[in-house]
Design an enzyme around this catalytic site. Structure first.
Site, PDB file in Angstrom:
ATOM      1  N   LYS A  23      47.677  30.691  37.842  1.00  0.00           N
ATOM      2  CA  LYS A  23      48.605  29.774  38.523  1.00  0.00           C
ATOM      3  C   LYS A  23      47.855  28.647  39.237  1.00  0.00           C
ATOM      4  CE  LYS A  23      50.340  32.950  41.236  1.00  0.00           C
ATOM      5  NZ  LYS A  23      49.467  34.090  40.903  1.00  0.00           N
ATOM      6  N   ARG A  98      56.492  35.310  47.519  1.00  0.00           N
ATOM      7  CA  ARG A  98      55.941  36.574  47.030  1.00  0.00           C
ATOM      8  C   ARG A  98      56.829  37.754  47.400  1.00  0.00           C
ATOM      9  NH1 ARG A  98      50.204  34.649  46.854  1.00  0.00           N
ATOM     10  NH2 ARG A  98      48.895  36.283  46.002  1.00  0.00           N
ATOM     11  N   ARG A 137      36.271  35.150  38.072  1.00  0.00           N
ATOM     12  CA  ARG A 137      36.580  33.869  38.716  1.00  0.00           C
ATOM     13  C   ARG A 137      35.475  33.432  39.683  1.00  0.00           C
ATOM     14  NH1 ARG A 137      42.296  33.084  41.344  1.00  0.00           N
ATOM     15  NH2 ARG A 137      41.845  35.046  42.392  1.00  0.00           N
ATOM     16  N   ARG A 170      35.404  34.805  45.398  1.00  0.00           N
ATOM     17  CA  ARG A 170      36.258  35.133  46.544  1.00  0.00           C
ATOM     18  C   ARG A 170      36.051  36.585  46.928  1.00  0.00           C
ATOM     19  NH1 ARG A 170      42.278  33.123  45.114  1.00  0.00           N
ATOM     20  NH2 ARG A 170      42.669  35.120  46.116  1.00  0.00           N
ATOM     21  N   ARG A 181      45.870  44.162  45.533  1.00  0.00           N
ATOM     22  CA  ARG A 181      46.643  42.931  45.289  1.00  0.00           C
ATOM     23  C   ARG A 181      47.599  43.121  44.112  1.00  0.00           C
ATOM     24  NH1 ARG A 181      42.182  38.879  44.238  1.00  0.00           N
ATOM     25  NH2 ARG A 181      43.819  37.322  44.094  1.00  0.00           N
TER      26      ARG A 181
HETATM   27  P1  AMP Z   1      46.175  33.987  46.419  1.00  0.00           P
HETATM   28  O1  AMP Z   1      45.104  32.966  46.570  1.00  0.00           O
HETATM   29  O2  AMP Z   1      47.506  33.389  46.044  1.00  0.00           O
HETATM   30  O3  AMP Z   1      45.770  35.115  45.494  1.00  0.00           O
HETATM   31  O4  AMP Z   1      46.405  34.634  47.876  1.00  0.00           O
HETATM   32  C1  AMP Z   1      45.369  35.293  48.547  1.00  0.00           C
HETATM   33  C2  AMP Z   1      45.933  36.181  49.638  1.00  0.00           C
HETATM   34  O5  AMP Z   1      46.637  35.385  50.612  1.00  0.00           O
HETATM   35  C3  AMP Z   1      46.944  37.214  49.176  1.00  0.00           C
HETATM   36  O6  AMP Z   1      46.329  38.392  48.659  1.00  0.00           O
HETATM   37  C4  AMP Z   1      47.708  37.476  50.475  1.00  0.00           C
HETATM   38  O7  AMP Z   1      46.956  38.283  51.355  1.00  0.00           O
HETATM   39  C5  AMP Z   1      47.783  36.086  51.092  1.00  0.00           C
HETATM   40  N1  AMP Z   1      48.987  35.345  50.645  1.00  0.00           N
HETATM   41  C6  AMP Z   1      49.023  34.216  49.887  1.00  0.00           C
HETATM   42  N2  AMP Z   1      50.286  33.810  49.698  1.00  0.00           N
HETATM   43  C7  AMP Z   1      51.077  34.708  50.329  1.00  0.00           C
HETATM   44  C8  AMP Z   1      52.496  34.844  50.477  1.00  0.00           C
HETATM   45  N3  AMP Z   1      53.357  33.971  49.911  1.00  0.00           N
HETATM   46  N4  AMP Z   1      52.957  35.896  51.199  1.00  0.00           N
HETATM   47  C9  AMP Z   1      52.110  36.775  51.773  1.00  0.00           C
HETATM   48  N5  AMP Z   1      50.767  36.718  51.663  1.00  0.00           N
HETATM   49  C10 AMP Z   1      50.246  35.688  50.945  1.00  0.00           C
END
Ligand code: AMP
Length: 226
Positions: A23, A98, A137, A170, A181
């Site tokens: 994404k 989410r 990644r 990361r 996750r």
């Molecule tokens: P991502 O980069 O989208 O994989 O997000 C990394 C982390 O940020 C996730 O594993 C969550 O801990 C937090 N996070 C990102 N977006 C959300 C969301 N919409 N709701 C809750 N936690 C989020």
């Protein structure tokens, strides 16, 4: 999207799919082509954490463990972000919503601003690809470009092709955090596929294949629905 300035309201595009579906990579590739702001809630949390803000403090333990940040924290942050001027023509939401509550709050916000219904692009990818994408990644420290050591390696290992910036992994792309996750995705986020499908807002994109192939498919959907 309208071709020029006009009275039409902002267009919200949601990129929905599991962690590792691509994404973020695709949002970076396509948002600016359509004049849309790219809103990645994950990037926003990482930025707050690196600056040690209060919001960063609130999010930290959830991000680090692979859990979800509480809805109230996320909703406040996203609400502020989409009121910024660069979102006026529209925005791509990457990693939001989410949870069901986030989806309902977004619908309410869009209604209150007389925005159109969101377009939801669902990135469909085989489960066995996800681990490969997540563990492989690497991200540029300078410009945020995303590589994959298996499928999209940089020309010089560890360095960004664009600006020579150092590439890093990361911390939440380690295997034990990835597992959490993915399980959060299954429990909390996957139900949104049906939520949006039932409302006739979901378009499924085959997210297997190369980055360029997937970009082409996403562009087709955005072009068709514009
Ligand atoms: P991502 O980069 O989208 O994989 O997000 C990394 C982390 O940020 C996730 O594993 C969550 O801990 C937090 N996070 C990102 N977006 C959300 C969301 N919409 N709701 C809750 N936690 C989020």
């Amino acid at each position: 999207m309208p071709d020029g300035p006009g009275p039409r309201s902002a267009r919200a595009v949601i990129f929905l799919g599991p962690p590792g579906a691509g994404k973020g990579t695709q949002a970076k590739a396509v948002a600016s082509r359509f004049g849309l702001a790219h809103i990645s809630t994950g990037d926003m949390f990482r930025d707050h954490m690196s600056r040690n803000t209060l919001l960063g403090e609130q999010a930290k333990r959830f991000v680090q463990s692979g859990g979800l940040v509480p809805d109230e924290v996320v909703l406040g942050m996203v609400g502020d972000r989409i009121s910024q001027p660069d979102c006026q023509a529209g925005f791509v939401l990457d990693g939001f919503p989410r949870t069901r509550r986030q989806a309902e709050a977004l619908a309410e916000t869009l209604r209150a601003r007389s925005c159109e219904q969101p377009l939801v692009i669902y990135f469909a990818v085989d489960a066995d690809q996800l681990l490969r994408r997540l563990t492989g990644r690497r991200t540029c420290k300078v410009g945020g470009e995303i590589y994959n050591i298996y499928d999209l390696p940089p020309k010089v290992p560890g360095r960004c092709d664009n600006d020579g910036g150092e590439l890093f992994q990361r911390p939440d792309d380690r295997e034990e955090v990835i597992r959490e996750r993915l399980s959060q995705y299954e429990a909390q986020t996957r139900p949104l596929v049906d939520y949006y499908r039932e409302r006739g807002l979901l378009v499924e994109v085959n997210a297997m294949g190369s980055q360029a192939e997937v970009t082409e498919r996403v562009l087709q959907v955005l072009g068709r629905t514009g």
